[in-house]
Design an enzyme around this catalytic site. Structure first.
Site, PDB file in Angstrom:
ATOM      1  N   LYS A 182       0.877  -1.181   0.000  1.00  0.00           N
ATOM      2  CA  LYS A 182       0.000   0.000   0.000  1.00  0.00           C
ATOM      3  C   LYS A 182       0.911   1.227   0.000  1.00  0.00           C
ATOM      4  O   LYS A 182       1.358   1.687   1.043  1.00  0.00           O
ATOM      5  CB  LYS A 182      -0.881  -0.024   1.255  1.00  0.00           C
ATOM      6  CG  LYS A 182      -2.241   0.641   1.098  1.00  0.00           C
ATOM      7  CD  LYS A 182      -2.207   2.094   0.691  1.00  0.00           C
ATOM      8  CE  LYS A 182      -1.900   3.048   1.817  1.00  0.00           C
ATOM      9  NZ  LYS A 182      -1.677   4.439   1.313  1.00  0.00           N
ATOM     10  N   GLU A 257       9.518   2.199  10.814  1.00  0.00           N
ATOM     11  CA  GLU A 257      10.578   3.165  10.476  1.00  0.00           C
ATOM     12  C   GLU A 257       9.910   4.533  10.442  1.00  0.00           C
ATOM     13  O   GLU A 257       9.123   4.809   9.531  1.00  0.00           O
ATOM     14  CB  GLU A 257      11.168   2.863   9.092  1.00  0.00           C
ATOM     15  CG  GLU A 257      11.680   1.449   8.902  1.00  0.00           C
ATOM     16  CD  GLU A 257      13.081   1.259   9.412  1.00  0.00           C
ATOM     17  OE1 GLU A 257      13.648   2.201   9.996  1.00  0.00           O
ATOM     18  OE2 GLU A 257      13.608   0.142   9.250  1.00  0.00           O
ATOM     19  N   CYS A 291      14.009  11.201   5.759  1.00  0.00           N
ATOM     20  CA  CYS A 291      13.837  10.875   7.181  1.00  0.00           C
ATOM     21  C   CYS A 291      15.129  11.069   7.962  1.00  0.00           C
ATOM     22  O   CYS A 291      15.109  11.437   9.128  1.00  0.00           O
ATOM     23  CB  CYS A 291      13.322   9.457   7.341  1.00  0.00           C
ATOM     24  SG  CYS A 291      14.364   8.233   6.546  1.00  0.00           S
ATOM     25  N   GLU A 389       9.617  17.696  13.304  1.00  0.00           N
ATOM     26  CA  GLU A 389      10.083  17.320  11.970  1.00  0.00           C
ATOM     27  C   GLU A 389       9.354  18.170  10.925  1.00  0.00           C
ATOM     28  O   GLU A 389       8.126  18.138  10.853  1.00  0.00           O
ATOM     29  CB  GLU A 389       9.796  15.834  11.718  1.00  0.00           C
ATOM     30  CG  GLU A 389      10.374  15.354  10.406  1.00  0.00           C
ATOM     31  CD  GLU A 389      10.033  13.900  10.094  1.00  0.00           C
ATOM     32  OE1 GLU A 389       8.858  13.510  10.284  1.00  0.00           O
ATOM     33  OE2 GLU A 389      10.929  13.167   9.655  1.00  0.00           O
TER      34      GLU A 389
HETATM   35  P1  NAD Z   1       2.333   8.975   6.752  1.00  0.00           P
HETATM   36  O1  NAD Z   1       2.505   8.339   8.073  1.00  0.00           O
HETATM   37  O2  NAD Z   1       1.328  10.048   6.608  1.00  0.00           O
HETATM   38  O3  NAD Z   1       1.951   7.887   5.661  1.00  0.00           O
HETATM   39  C1  NAD Z   1       2.766   6.753   5.402  1.00  0.00           C
HETATM   40  C2  NAD Z   1       1.902   5.641   4.812  1.00  0.00           C
HETATM   41  O4  NAD Z   1       0.974   5.194   5.815  1.00  0.00           O
HETATM   42  C3  NAD Z   1       1.054   6.064   3.624  1.00  0.00           C
HETATM   43  O5  NAD Z   1       0.996   5.004   2.688  1.00  0.00           O
HETATM   44  C4  NAD Z   1      -0.306   6.310   4.267  1.00  0.00           C
HETATM   45  O6  NAD Z   1      -1.372   6.185   3.341  1.00  0.00           O
HETATM   46  C5  NAD Z   1      -0.351   5.206   5.306  1.00  0.00           C
HETATM   47  N1  NAD Z   1      -1.246   5.431   6.451  1.00  0.00           N
HETATM   48  C6  NAD Z   1      -1.654   6.606   6.981  1.00  0.00           C
HETATM   49  N2  NAD Z   1      -2.483   6.397   8.038  1.00  0.00           N
HETATM   50  C7  NAD Z   1      -2.598   5.046   8.178  1.00  0.00           C
HETATM   51  C8  NAD Z   1      -3.309   4.198   9.089  1.00  0.00           C
HETATM   52  N3  NAD Z   1      -4.058   4.702  10.060  1.00  0.00           N
HETATM   53  N4  NAD Z   1      -3.190   2.873   8.937  1.00  0.00           N
HETATM   54  C9  NAD Z   1      -2.417   2.344   7.969  1.00  0.00           C
HETATM   55  N5  NAD Z   1      -1.731   3.093   7.069  1.00  0.00           N
HETATM   56  C10 NAD Z   1      -1.814   4.433   7.175  1.00  0.00           C
HETATM   57  O7  NAD Z   1       3.782   9.481   6.322  1.00  0.00           O
HETATM   58  P2  NAD Z   1       4.197  10.298   5.014  1.00  0.00           P
HETATM   59  O8  NAD Z   1       3.765  11.717   5.215  1.00  0.00           O
HETATM   60  O9  NAD Z   1       3.745   9.551   3.791  1.00  0.00           O
HETATM   61  O10 NAD Z   1       5.776  10.171   5.046  1.00  0.00           O
HETATM   62  C11 NAD Z   1       6.613  11.067   5.697  1.00  0.00           C
HETATM   63  C12 NAD Z   1       7.078  10.493   7.020  1.00  0.00           C
HETATM   64  O11 NAD Z   1       7.766   9.272   6.818  1.00  0.00           O
HETATM   65  C13 NAD Z   1       8.064  11.388   7.743  1.00  0.00           C
HETATM   66  O12 NAD Z   1       7.759  11.439   9.107  1.00  0.00           O
HETATM   67  C14 NAD Z   1       9.393  10.665   7.544  1.00  0.00           C
HETATM   68  O13 NAD Z   1      10.381  10.952   8.500  1.00  0.00           O
HETATM   69  C15 NAD Z   1       8.965   9.258   7.586  1.00  0.00           C
HETATM   70  N6  NAD Z   1       9.977   8.403   6.964  1.00  0.00           N
HETATM   71  C16 NAD Z   1      10.719   7.570   7.771  1.00  0.00           C
HETATM   72  C17 NAD Z   1      11.713   6.773   7.202  1.00  0.00           C
HETATM   73  C18 NAD Z   1      12.538   5.840   8.062  1.00  0.00           C
HETATM   74  O14 NAD Z   1      13.111   4.922   7.503  1.00  0.00           O
HETATM   75  N7  NAD Z   1      12.625   6.035   9.355  1.00  0.00           N
HETATM   76  C19 NAD Z   1      11.929   6.813   5.831  1.00  0.00           C
HETATM   77  C20 NAD Z   1      11.156   7.670   5.058  1.00  0.00           C
HETATM   78  C21 NAD Z   1      10.176   8.451   5.632  1.00  0.00           C
END
Ligand code: NAD
Length: 497
Positions: A182, A257, A291, A389
């Site tokens: 997803k 992550e 990230c 962040e």
């Molecule tokens: P997000 O948490 O909004 O979304 C990530 C994914 O989760 C998307 O596919 C979203 O549709 C899904 N999602 C959202 N709510 C959900 C729920 N309740 N249940 C299941 N799935 C759900 O994050 P984003 O805005 O897409 O990405 C940015 C974030 O990701 C930043 O905080 C960044 O630091 C983090 N990030 C972390 C790493 C790492 O390896 N630590 C790497 C890349 C990005």
């Protein structure tokens, strides 16, 4: 410069059990090009009903199909073919990724190559894989029978989307699982290429399934599905906490992550040219949507004034441009709502620090989601731009005097993903690194990844580790088999009467 990739689809679909399908509800969502904010296609918007079908297909492939039972060597061959196909399409992939996410094209190319490398790495790792055996001479042997687990739910964010998806897909399928991916709804275009890539490489039907759609609908249904024992999630820390809560009643395996606010710590005895190159790159590469970005720079006071002046000069000279221009160093942020969030932080920052560069839209870009590389200095540790962040091209710089103060500042956030330390003092470098609360530390280096090493964070930055054999451990179960070599020697309960 024309930035539209050839043959862009008008609509993309879900992929379930080897077939492209629309959502059962018929719903779609709009996908935009961030550089222009133009809606250029629609995507099928999956929800629970579609997730149920995808999980059933994946489970059937796992239970009945050849993939979970294949020799590692045979799976490895297919993974290498996947890497070959990704490599053969890397120009196209980079163009598509850059178009959909706003990433500068040169950086998108690097990420496409990394995606191929992830498959090659796990293809090699599974054939080199060996497991433990424990022998008690003449009495017993224990050996580990490693098995794939079943259907893995992979939920990914919008930053460097294709590469992040590959980071989960490669180990999940290498170890024999089936998957439902997803991806983030801001950036589904490159994910829609996986079905063709996997078909061309010969991955059996049903092993890979793709559900596009919202997090609260499709993502949520995947997390709560009883036939999905594993969830690997990358995204925001608050989403990670929500997923953790939702997965708890079903006791699922979780790898999280999450976000970061990583410090780059520059001591006065560092090689300042190298430190400058790396700290500027760390926060402004990938549009700052990274990230592990070094989004807080802590600088020893003796060199502070000189360093911030040079840092700001570099930031002002960064080439902000259309994503497809090879000269562009910072492109367009992924989406207007993310752009609004970053701009809000910039306004907050103006009340919290001294603005030395950027501070809004770059000149010449009245439209689109462009943000000028922004530098705030003299930022206090309780400032929101120091603590939260931002996930954009915005840096908070703060001075320190002593090692103790630097450490306190470095550890003074809820996050703990990465840290970068710049010093020529060997003992200080290691002692400081050991005391930092972060999953990863780079000493006198920018973020160079060795795929064998553990990747992940502490505190609000995550739970669990992926990378190398840790990914293999996450996607497999280790069953211990004990064999007695002589008599069983059981106490003879009930034999005494
Ligand atoms: P997000 O948490 O909004 O979304 C990530 C994914 O989760 C998307 O596919 C979203 O549709 C899904 N999602 C959202 N709510 C959900 C729920 N309740 N249940 C299941 N799935 C759900 O994050 P984003 O805005 O897409 O990405 C940015 C974030 O990701 C930043 O905080 C960044 O630091 C983090 N990030 C972390 C790493 C790492 O390896 N630590 C790497 C890349 C990005």
């Amino acid at each position: 410069m024309t930035n539209r990739p050839a043959d862009l689809p008008k609509h993309i679909q879900l992929y379930i059990d080897g077939e492209f399908v629309d959502a059962a509800s018929g719903k779609t969502f709009d996908v935009i090009n961030p550089a222009t904010n133009e809606t250029y296609m629609t995507a099928a918007s999956g929800d629970k009903e579609d997730v149920d079908r995808a999980v059933a297909a994946a489970k059937h492939a796992f239970d009945e199909g050849p993939w979970s039972k294949m020799l590692n060597r045979e799976r490895s061959r297919i993974l290498h073919k996947i890497a070959d196909v990704v490599e053969s399409r890397d120009e196209e992939l980079a163009l598509i990724e850059s178009w959909d996410s706003g990433l500068p094209i040169t950086q998108a190319k690097g990420q496409a190559r990394r995606a191929a490398e992830n498959f090659r790495f796990f293809a090699d790792l599974i054939v080199a894989q060996h497991d433990n055996a424990f022998r008690v001479p003449g009495r017993q042997i224990n050996y580990v029978n490693r098995k794939p687990i079943g259907v893995a739910g992979l939920i990914t964010p919008w930053n460097v989307p294709f590469m992040q998806e590959s980071w989960k897909l490669a180990p999940a399928i290498a170890t024999g699982n089936s998957v439902v991916l997803k991806p983030a709804s801001y950036t589904p275009l490159s994910a829609a290429l996986w079905p063709e890539i996997f078909e061309e490489a010969g991955l059996p039907k049903g092993v890979f399934n793709l559900i596009l759609g919202g997090g609260g609908t499709a993502g949520d249904a995947l997390v709560k599905h009883p036939d999905v024992p594993l969830i690997s999630f990358t995204g925001d820390s608050s989403t990670g906490a929500q997923i953790s809560t939702n997965a708890a009643p079903l006791l699922k395996g979780l790898s999280l992550e999450l976000g970061g606010k990583s410090p780059s710590v520059v001591f006065a005895d560092a090689d300042l040219e190298e430190a400058l190159d790396a700290t500027v790159f760390s926060v402004f590469s990938l549009n700052g949507e990274r990230c592990t970005a070094g989004s807080r720079v802590l600088v020893q006071r003796d060199i502070y004034d000189d360093f911030i002046e040079r840092f700001a000069e570099r930031a002002k000279n960064i080439v902000v441009g259309v994503p497809e221009d090879p000269k562009t160093e910072v492109g367009a942020l992924v989406h207007p709502s993310h752009f609004d969030k970053v701009m809000e932080y910039i306004e907050i920052g103006k009340g919290e620090g001294r603005l030395l560069a950027g501070g809004g839209r770059p000149e010449g870009f009245p439209e689109g989601t462009y943000v000028a590389p922004t530098v705030f200095v003299d930022v206090k540790p309780d400032a929101r731009i120091f603590q939260e962040e931002i996930f954009g091209p915005v840096v908070a710089i703060t001075p320190f005097d002593t090692d103790e103060e630097a450490l306190e500042l470095a550890n003074n956030t809820k996050y703990g993903l990465a840290a970068y330390v710049w010093t020529s003092n060997l003992k200080r470098a290691h002692n400081f690194a050991h005391a930092i609360e972060s999953g990863m530390v780079w000493l006198n280096s920018n973020n160079v990844r060795d795929l064998r090493t553990p990747f992940g964070g502490v505190k609000a930055s995550g739970l669990g580790r992926e990378g190398g054999y840790r990914s293999v451990d996450f996607y497999t179960t280790q069953q211990n088999i004990q064999v007695t070599l002589n008599e069983a020697h059981s106490p003879r309960f009930g034999a005494g009467k």
